[in-house]
Design a protein around this motif. Structure first.
Motif, mmCIF file in Angstrom:
data_model
loop_
_atom_site.group_PDB
_atom_site.id
_atom_site.type_symbol
_atom_site.label_atom_id
_atom_site.label_comp_id
_atom_site.label_asym_id
_atom_site.label_seq_id
_atom_site.Cartn_x
_atom_site.Cartn_y
_atom_site.Cartn_z
ATOM 1 N N GLY A 65 -42.562 44.764 81.663
ATOM 2 C CA GLY A 65 -42.984 46.130 81.893
ATOM 3 C C GLY A 65 -44.011 46.562 80.866
ATOM 4 N N ASN A 66 -44.046 47.848 80.591
ATOM 5 C CA ASN A 66 -45.049 48.442 79.724
ATOM 6 C C ASN A 66 -44.647 48.332 78.258
ATOM 7 N N GLY A 67 -45.636 48.188 77.378
ATOM 8 C CA GLY A 67 -45.355 48.251 75.953
ATOM 9 C C GLY A 67 -45.924 47.100 75.155
ATOM 10 N N PHE A 68 -45.863 47.247 73.820
ATOM 11 C CA PHE A 68 -46.341 46.247 72.870
ATOM 12 C C PHE A 68 -45.329 46.125 71.742
ATOM 13 N N PHE A 69 -45.245 44.906 71.177
ATOM 14 C CA PHE A 69 -44.546 44.743 69.908
ATOM 15 C C PHE A 69 -45.459 45.268 68.791
ATOM 16 N N GLN A 70 -44.852 45.847 67.772
ATOM 17 C CA GLN A 70 -45.628 46.353 66.636
ATOM 18 C C GLN A 70 -45.445 45.429 65.445
ATOM 19 N N VAL A 71 -46.547 45.056 64.790
ATOM 20 C CA VAL A 71 -46.501 44.184 63.609
ATOM 21 C C VAL A 71 -47.280 44.833 62.475
ATOM 22 N N THR A 72 -47.014 44.364 61.253
ATOM 23 C CA THR A 72 -47.715 44.872 60.078
ATOM 24 C C THR A 72 -48.830 43.922 59.710
ATOM 25 N N MET A 73 -50.063 44.413 59.676
ATOM 26 C CA MET A 73 -51.220 43.609 59.345
ATOM 27 C C MET A 73 -51.286 43.379 57.823
ATOM 28 N N PRO A 74 -52.078 42.395 57.368
ATOM 29 C CA PRO A 74 -52.178 42.124 55.919
ATOM 30 C C PRO A 74 -52.604 43.324 55.094
ATOM 31 N N ASP A 75 -53.398 44.232 55.671
ATOM 32 C CA ASP A 75 -53.836 45.413 54.922
ATOM 33 C C ASP A 75 -52.855 46.572 55.017
ATOM 34 N N GLY A 76 -51.710 46.335 55.657
ATOM 35 C CA GLY A 76 -50.685 47.364 55.748
ATOM 36 C C GLY A 76 -50.761 48.234 56.984
ATOM 37 N N THR A 77 -51.826 48.111 57.765
ATOM 38 C CA THR A 77 -51.948 48.896 58.989
ATOM 39 C C THR A 77 -51.134 48.259 60.116
ATOM 40 N N ALA A 78 -50.993 48.991 61.215
ATOM 41 C CA ALA A 78 -50.195 48.519 62.339
ATOM 42 C C ALA A 78 -51.062 47.767 63.344
ATOM 43 N N GLY A 79 -50.531 46.681 63.842
ATOM 44 C CA GLY A 79 -51.155 45.942 64.932
ATOM 45 C C GLY A 79 -50.180 45.849 66.092
ATOM 46 N N TYR A 80 -50.699 45.538 67.265
ATOM 47 C CA TYR A 80 -49.867 45.531 68.462
ATOM 48 C C TYR A 80 -50.156 44.262 69.257
ATOM 49 N N THR A 81 -49.110 43.707 69.843
ATOM 50 C CA THR A 81 -49.267 42.442 70.553
ATOM 51 C C THR A 81 -48.305 42.349 71.720
ATOM 52 N N ARG A 82 -48.707 41.546 72.725
ATOM 53 C CA ARG A 82 -47.813 41.205 73.835
ATOM 54 C C ARG A 82 -47.242 39.798 73.646
ATOM 55 N N ASN A 83 -47.677 39.123 72.600
ATOM 56 C CA ASN A 83 -47.212 37.765 72.334
ATOM 57 C C ASN A 83 -45.885 37.828 71.587
ATOM 58 N N GLY A 84 -44.812 37.451 72.273
ATOM 59 C CA GLY A 84 -43.489 37.509 71.668
ATOM 60 C C GLY A 84 -42.993 36.172 71.164
ATOM 61 N N GLN A 85 -43.906 35.293 70.783
ATOM 62 C CA GLN A 85 -43.533 33.976 70.256
ATOM 63 C C GLN A 85 -43.311 34.113 68.744
ATOM 64 N N PHE A 86 -42.106 34.563 68.372
ATOM 65 C CA PHE A 86 -41.835 34.906 66.981
ATOM 66 C C PHE A 86 -41.143 33.753 66.244
ATOM 67 N N HIS A 87 -41.141 33.897 64.889
ATOM 68 C CA HIS A 87 -40.560 32.887 64.007
ATOM 69 C C HIS A 87 -39.855 33.601 62.864
ATOM 70 N N LEU A 88 -39.175 32.806 62.018
ATOM 71 C CA LEU A 88 -38.590 33.327 60.779
ATOM 72 C C LEU A 88 -39.390 32.797 59.597
ATOM 73 N N ASN A 89 -39.673 33.679 58.628
ATOM 74 C CA ASN A 89 -40.339 33.206 57.411
ATOM 75 C C ASN A 89 -39.293 32.784 56.381
ATOM 76 N N THR A 90 -39.722 32.482 55.166
ATOM 77 C CA THR A 90 -38.795 31.985 54.141
ATOM 78 C C THR A 90 -37.762 33.025 53.723
ATOM 79 N N ASP A 91 -38.042 34.302 53.956
ATOM 80 C CA ASP A 91 -37.088 35.366 53.617
ATOM 81 C C ASP A 91 -36.154 35.685 54.778
ATOM 82 N N GLY A 92 -36.335 34.998 55.908
ATOM 83 C CA GLY A 92 -35.501 35.276 57.068
ATOM 84 C C GLY A 92 -35.988 36.445 57.899
#
Length: 261
Positions: free
Chosen positions: A99-126
């Motif tokens: 349906g409608n919508g985007f995942f929200q992520v934090t960009m390197p500069d601290g601003t918000a980015g949006y994506t439809r790509n839900g292929q996520f992972h875990l980093n070293t901090d979990g």
């Protein structure tokens, strides 16, 4: 410059740019969450040699006049946010928005980015992040000893911990929508950012306020249709050839005119 040469030149430039858009669509046919681009054209200004409706004599008016166009140009491209197909996987952090919508992520500069790509992972901090390491907002940290993750359709993330009967809730993923998603600015890396044309982000839980649901163990594939793009490519190629032939024909006419003078 002869007007026909200039007009054909604008046609060649426009078709060349459209071919670039088509090639980008085809190049991303396997990119998760990719949305195809389409091109908008408009004709250039007209030379009004005879005004429609002007008097042709004392009693009659011109029914159409004489208006000579000066070519074509591309006014812009537009992201087409129709859904792609859904592909089932065996990865717990593969998520798709139905349906409608985007995942929200934090960009390197601290601003918000949006994506439809839900292929996520875990980093070293979990922390749940994108393939480029951008944390998903709101941040969700998965314990190192978690044996399994369950993400509900409304975005609640549950983890099973050894020694505990009931799973624990780690947080809730939210989705973001826009009044005009086609106005988002594409940054590459499957990321979009807000622009003046997109409007402000509207955040909410999945399945509420017109937002879609989250589907675990699923990825949304590109919405590029190969057959459609190939048909468009053939059409662009033919249009490019015709504009080239107009240049050749005009050149021959000019040569003939010069020889007869």
């Amino acid at each position: 410059m002869n007007p026909a040469l200039w007009i054909s030149k604008t046609g060649l430039a426009a078709q060349d740019r459209q071919m670039s858009i088509i090639s980008n669509n085809l190049a991303n046919v396997n990119t998760v969450g990719f949305k195809r681009d389409r091109v908008s054209f408009e004709d250039l200004f007209y030379h009004i040699e005879k005004q429609p409706g002007a008097l042709s004599d004392q009693q009659n008016t011109l029914p159409s006049g004489m208006q000579v166009g000066s070519g074509v140009r591309i006014t812009g491209t537009q992201k087409v946010f129709t859904p792609g197909n859904y592909q089932t996987t065996n990865q717990a952090l593969d998520l798709a928005i139905v349906g409608n919508g985007f995942f929200q992520v934090t960009m390197p500069d601290g601003t918000a980015g949006y994506t439809r790509n839900g292929q996520f992972h875990l980093n070293t901090d979990g922390t749940i992040v994108t393939a480029a390491g951008q944390p998903v907002e709101p941040n969700i940290d998965v314990p190192a000893d978690a044996t399994s993750l369950t993400i509900s359709e409304d975005g609640r993330v549950m983890a099973s911990i050894p020694g505990q009967v009931d799973p624990i809730e780690l947080g809730q993923m939210t989705l973001v929508s826009f009044v005009n998603p086609a106005g988002l600015e594409a940054k590459g890396g499957n990321i979009y950012i807000q622009s003046a044309a997109s409007g402000d982000p509207i955040e909410g839980a999945a399945g509420t306020e017109g937002l879609g649901n989250i589907k675990q163990y699923t990825l949304e594939t590109s919405n590029v249709t190969v057959v459609e793009e190939l048909v468009n490519m053939i059409s662009v190629q033919r249009a490019y050839e015709m504009n080239s032939k107009v240049i050749s024909a005009t050149d021959q006419m000019l040569q003939f005119a010069n020889q007869t003078l």
